[in-house]
Design an enzyme around this catalytic site. Structure first.
Site, PDB file in Angstrom:
ATOM      1  N   ASN A   9       0.864  -1.181   0.000  1.00  0.00           N
ATOM      2  CA  ASN A   9       0.000   0.000   0.000  1.00  0.00           C
ATOM      3  C   ASN A   9       0.904   1.236   0.000  1.00  0.00           C
ATOM      4  O   ASN A   9       1.441   1.614   1.028  1.00  0.00           O
ATOM      5  CB  ASN A   9      -0.903  -0.017   1.243  1.00  0.00           C
ATOM      6  CG  ASN A   9      -1.757   1.233   1.332  1.00  0.00           C
ATOM      7  OD1 ASN A   9      -1.852   2.007   0.369  1.00  0.00           O
ATOM      8  ND2 ASN A   9      -2.382   1.449   2.475  1.00  0.00           N
ATOM      9  N   TRP A  10       1.041   1.828  -1.173  1.00  0.00           N
ATOM     10  CA  TRP A  10       1.954   2.984  -1.289  1.00  0.00           C
ATOM     11  C   TRP A  10       1.340   4.271  -0.758  1.00  0.00           C
ATOM     12  O   TRP A  10       2.015   5.299  -0.705  1.00  0.00           O
ATOM     13  CB  TRP A  10       2.351   3.172  -2.762  1.00  0.00           C
ATOM     14  CG  TRP A  10       3.324   2.168  -3.270  1.00  0.00           C
ATOM     15  CD1 TRP A  10       4.028   1.252  -2.535  1.00  0.00           C
ATOM     16  CD2 TRP A  10       3.729   1.974  -4.631  1.00  0.00           C
ATOM     17  NE1 TRP A  10       4.840   0.500  -3.358  1.00  0.00           N
ATOM     18  CE2 TRP A  10       4.668   0.924  -4.656  1.00  0.00           C
ATOM     19  CE3 TRP A  10       3.375   2.578  -5.844  1.00  0.00           C
ATOM     20  CZ2 TRP A  10       5.280   0.475  -5.831  1.00  0.00           C
ATOM     21  CZ3 TRP A  10       3.968   2.132  -7.016  1.00  0.00           C
ATOM     22  CH2 TRP A  10       4.912   1.095  -7.001  1.00  0.00           C
ATOM     23  N   LYS A  11       0.057   4.216  -0.441  1.00  0.00           N
ATOM     24  CA  LYS A  11      -0.654   5.410   0.062  1.00  0.00           C
ATOM     25  C   LYS A  11      -0.434   6.594  -0.890  1.00  0.00           C
ATOM     26  O   LYS A  11      -0.327   6.392  -2.101  1.00  0.00           O
ATOM     27  CB  LYS A  11      -0.213   5.730   1.497  1.00  0.00           C
ATOM     28  CG  LYS A  11      -0.261   4.490   2.381  1.00  0.00           C
ATOM     29  CD  LYS A  11      -0.164   4.789   3.839  1.00  0.00           C
ATOM     30  CE  LYS A  11      -0.102   3.481   4.606  1.00  0.00           C
ATOM     31  NZ  LYS A  11      -0.234   3.627   6.036  1.00  0.00           N
ATOM     32  N   HIS A  90      -9.836   0.888   4.241  1.00  0.00           N
ATOM     33  CA  HIS A  90      -8.576   1.079   4.963  1.00  0.00           C
ATOM     34  C   HIS A  90      -8.802   2.033   6.129  1.00  0.00           C
ATOM     35  O   HIS A  90      -9.611   2.957   6.034  1.00  0.00           O
ATOM     36  CB  HIS A  90      -7.516   1.644   4.004  1.00  0.00           C
ATOM     37  CG  HIS A  90      -6.148   1.679   4.625  1.00  0.00           C
ATOM     38  ND1 HIS A  90      -5.734   2.708   5.427  1.00  0.00           N
ATOM     39  CD2 HIS A  90      -5.119   0.788   4.585  1.00  0.00           C
ATOM     40  CE1 HIS A  90      -4.499   2.455   5.844  1.00  0.00           C
ATOM     41  NE2 HIS A  90      -4.108   1.289   5.344  1.00  0.00           N
ATOM     42  N   GLU A  92      -7.275   4.482   7.232  1.00  0.00           N
ATOM     43  CA  GLU A  92      -7.134   5.919   6.919  1.00  0.00           C
ATOM     44  C   GLU A  92      -8.378   6.435   6.209  1.00  0.00           C
ATOM     45  O   GLU A  92      -8.774   7.592   6.391  1.00  0.00           O
ATOM     46  CB  GLU A  92      -5.859   6.151   6.090  1.00  0.00           C
ATOM     47  CG  GLU A  92      -4.616   6.038   6.971  1.00  0.00           C
ATOM     48  CD  GLU A  92      -3.375   5.514   6.272  1.00  0.00           C
ATOM     49  OE1 GLU A  92      -3.286   5.615   5.041  1.00  0.00           O
ATOM     50  OE2 GLU A  92      -2.490   4.979   6.981  1.00  0.00           O
ATOM     51  N   GLU A 160      -5.858  -5.150  10.326  1.00  0.00           N
ATOM     52  CA  GLU A 160      -4.858  -4.116  10.565  1.00  0.00           C
ATOM     53  C   GLU A 160      -5.231  -3.317  11.813  1.00  0.00           C
ATOM     54  O   GLU A 160      -6.022  -2.364  11.731  1.00  0.00           O
ATOM     55  CB  GLU A 160      -4.803  -3.147   9.381  1.00  0.00           C
ATOM     56  CG  GLU A 160      -4.464  -3.805   8.068  1.00  0.00           C
ATOM     57  CD  GLU A 160      -3.879  -2.792   7.097  1.00  0.00           C
ATOM     58  OE1 GLU A 160      -2.689  -2.916   6.781  1.00  0.00           O
ATOM     59  OE2 GLU A 160      -4.596  -1.866   6.691  1.00  0.00           O
ATOM     60  N   GLY A 166       1.658   2.290  10.633  1.00  0.00           N
ATOM     61  CA  GLY A 166       2.535   3.446  10.482  1.00  0.00           C
ATOM     62  C   GLY A 166       3.163   3.918  11.783  1.00  0.00           C
ATOM     63  O   GLY A 166       3.710   5.016  11.852  1.00  0.00           O
ATOM     64  N   SER A 202       2.910  -2.150  10.445  1.00  0.00           N
ATOM     65  CA  SER A 202       4.341  -2.076  10.738  1.00  0.00           C
ATOM     66  C   SER A 202       5.093  -3.374  10.440  1.00  0.00           C
ATOM     67  O   SER A 202       6.027  -3.747  11.164  1.00  0.00           O
ATOM     68  CB  SER A 202       4.578  -1.631  12.186  1.00  0.00           C
ATOM     69  OG  SER A 202       4.050  -0.328  12.395  1.00  0.00           O
ATOM     70  N   GLY A 223       2.615  -1.072   4.401  1.00  0.00           N
ATOM     71  CA  GLY A 223       2.657   0.343   4.046  1.00  0.00           C
ATOM     72  C   GLY A 223       4.096   0.817   3.886  1.00  0.00           C
ATOM     73  O   GLY A 223       4.728   0.629   2.841  1.00  0.00           O
ATOM     74  N   GLY A 224       4.643   1.397   4.939  1.00  0.00           N
ATOM     75  CA  GLY A 224       5.973   2.017   4.901  1.00  0.00           C
ATOM     76  C   GLY A 224       7.054   1.166   4.255  1.00  0.00           C
ATOM     77  O   GLY A 224       7.803   1.644   3.393  1.00  0.00           O
TER      78      GLY A 224
HETATM   79  C1  PEP Z   1      -1.129   0.065   5.922  1.00  0.00           C
HETATM   80  O1  PEP Z   1      -1.272   1.248   5.684  1.00  0.00           O
HETATM   81  O2  PEP Z   1      -1.961  -0.732   5.464  1.00  0.00           O
HETATM   82  C2  PEP Z   1       0.002  -0.362   6.750  1.00  0.00           C
HETATM   83  C3  PEP Z   1      -0.001  -1.565   7.224  1.00  0.00           C
HETATM   84  O3  PEP Z   1       1.011   0.552   6.955  1.00  0.00           O
HETATM   85  P1  PEP Z   1       2.427   0.276   7.716  1.00  0.00           P
HETATM   86  O4  PEP Z   1       2.983  -0.999   7.176  1.00  0.00           O
HETATM   87  O5  PEP Z   1       3.258   1.469   7.379  1.00  0.00           O
HETATM   88  O6  PEP Z   1       2.105   0.160   9.176  1.00  0.00           O
END
Ligand code: PEP
Length: 240
Positions: A9-11, A90, A92, A160, A166, A202, A223-224
């Site tokens: 997920n590049w957001k 998601h 967010e 999640e 994040g 994470s 994500g990150g």
């Molecule tokens: C996400 O946004 O779905 C996510 C899991 O982000 P991160 O890996 O950065 O916690």
């Protein structure tokens, strides 16, 4: 669907040029299905450079195929551009854009209606966990989110926990195991199908090994750590 799915997920990151560089570097995993979720502005470039065997999808879509919905993305056009997937609900989207379980349900129906595979994201906040409401919250998000789904068509679910997204604060293997077992039981009764159940929050190349061995973990939503091709490839390889 492959038994394991590892999704990036590049957001709201990466330009089309950045996306192209990533896709040229990325080594697709052997055992897992890799899926890239770029922002919609990169869709065209991603569809052109996506490596063989790798799929991509939208981070969001509207629940109508077309019409007067300024600023929204059509699931039908996503599909026409070559997308296979779309993220729905998601955290967010839920917290920053006020998306509800009801909207998620409508988006899942629309996505499946267009031939996209929806990935329903759900998870409790820290306050909900501390108040002992984790199970009630994720059960509601799962049942309500899948209310209009067609279980004869593919779909996936990503657990999640909001406090792990994040934040660098990954859920423990016990916490992931407990939530996944709980969701798996409901999913089995509800759908009768083998719905892939991913963990997100994470995930890194350092912690993916032990998380991948937790029962009922069928992949990761990242994500990150998905922004770098080598880090994401290392995570994807944890299911080899
Ligand atoms: C996400 O946004 O779905 C996510 C899991 O982000 P991160 O890996 O950065 O916690």
């Amino acid at each position: 669907l492959k038994p394991f799915i590892v999704a990036a997920n590049w957001k709201m990151n990466k330009s089309p040029d950045d996306a192209e560089i990533f896709l040229k570097e990325f080594k697709a995993p052997a055992a897992a299905q890799a899926v890239i979720f770029p922002q919609a502005l990169c869709a065209e470039r991603v569809s052109r450079w996506i490596p063989a065997g790798v799929q991509w999808g939208g981070q969001n879509c509207h629940f109508e195929k077309a019409g007067a919905f300024t600023g929204e993305n059509s699931p039908e056009i996503l599909k026409k551009m070559g997308a296979s997937w779309v993220l729905v609900g998601h955290s967010e989207r839920r917290t920053l854009f006020e998306e509800s379980d009801e909207t998620a349900a409508k988006k899942i129906k629309a996505a499946q209606g267009c031939g996209l595979i929806p990935m329903l994201c759900l998870g409790e906040t820290l306050m909900e966990r501390d108040e002992g409401r984790m199970q009630a919250v994720i059960e509601r998000q799962l049942r309500e989110g899948l209310k209009l789904a067609d279980f004869a068509q593919p779909l996936a679910v990503a657990y999640e926990p909001v406090w792990a997204i994040g934040t660098g604060r990954v859920a423990s293997t016990e916490q992931v195991g407990e939530a996944h077992l709980f969701l798996r039981r409901i999913l089995k009764n509800l759908t009768g199908a083998a719905v892939p159940l991913l963990y997100g929050g994470s995930v890194t190349p350092q912690n993916c090994g032990e998380l991948s061995r937790v029962p009922e973990v069928n992949g990761f939503l990242v994500g990150g750590a998905s922004l770098k091709a080598d880090a994401f490839a290392a995570i994807a390889a944890s299911f080899n």
